[in-house]
Design a protein around this motif. Structure first.
Motif: not given
Length: 165
Positions: A70-72, A140-143, A21-36, A111-117
């Motif tokens: 994340m894919v790895l 997705c970043f939180v997941l 879910i965290s790799t494929l879904e669209k919400s790693w960064w959110v500006w407001d409710d209408s842009e991710v 996964d840890f390295a991807a989150c840190l980067i």
């Protein structure tokens, strides 16, 4: 013993689902409710049609590193589960699940390295989008961040698990 195997399998499948879910879904960064933004697309919601319009992200080295890690992580966690199932039926009594545990732990480290980067280089990753200081981390970043301890704990459990029957 059966209850332990069921718990470890549920933990592994839960962390694998969260990784997917965290790799494929669209919400790693959110500006407001209408842009991710995610690892693959920048999306905004069209107010007229109420649909998401997405464009591919402008890739840079940092984003490609996060994508690859994340894919790895997903690949190593999947391999780990398949090897666990194979070892469960083919391994002799008293054998340890070292390979399964190391694959799962390696998935946790990638996964840890991807989150840190992503956390430390989000300005470079999101440079072609809006100003990153006006946004926040998405779910997705939180997941992905929650998956790190789950993957490492399950890897540790696999290393100490011994086949009884």
């Amino acid at each position: 013993m059966v209850l332990l195997l069921i718990c470890i399998s549920v933990l592994h499948l839960t962390s694998l689902a969260m990784l997917l879910i965290s790799t494929l879904e669209k919400s790693w960064w959110v500006w407001d409710d209408s842009e991710v933004s995610d690892l693959w697309y920048n999306c905004f919601q069209d107010n007229v049609t109420k649909t998401w319009l997405c464009a591919a992200t402008n890739e840079n080295d940092w984003l490609q590193s996060v994508q690859a890690l994340m894919v790895l992580s997903v690949v190593f966690s999947s391999i780990s589960f398949l090897v666990f199932l194979g070892q469960l039926f083919a391994m002799s009594q008293g054998g340890l699940f070292y390979f399964t545990g190391f694959c799962q732990a390696f998935a946790g480290f990638t996964d840890f390295a991807a989150c840190l980067i992503f956390m430390f280089h989000r300005k470079e990753i999101l440079a072609d989008s809006r100003d990153p200081s006006s946004g926040r981390f998405g779910y997705c970043f939180v997941l992905a961040s929650i998956c790190v301890p789950l993957l490492l704990v399950s890897g540790l459990l696999y290393v100490h698990l011994r086949k009884r029957h």
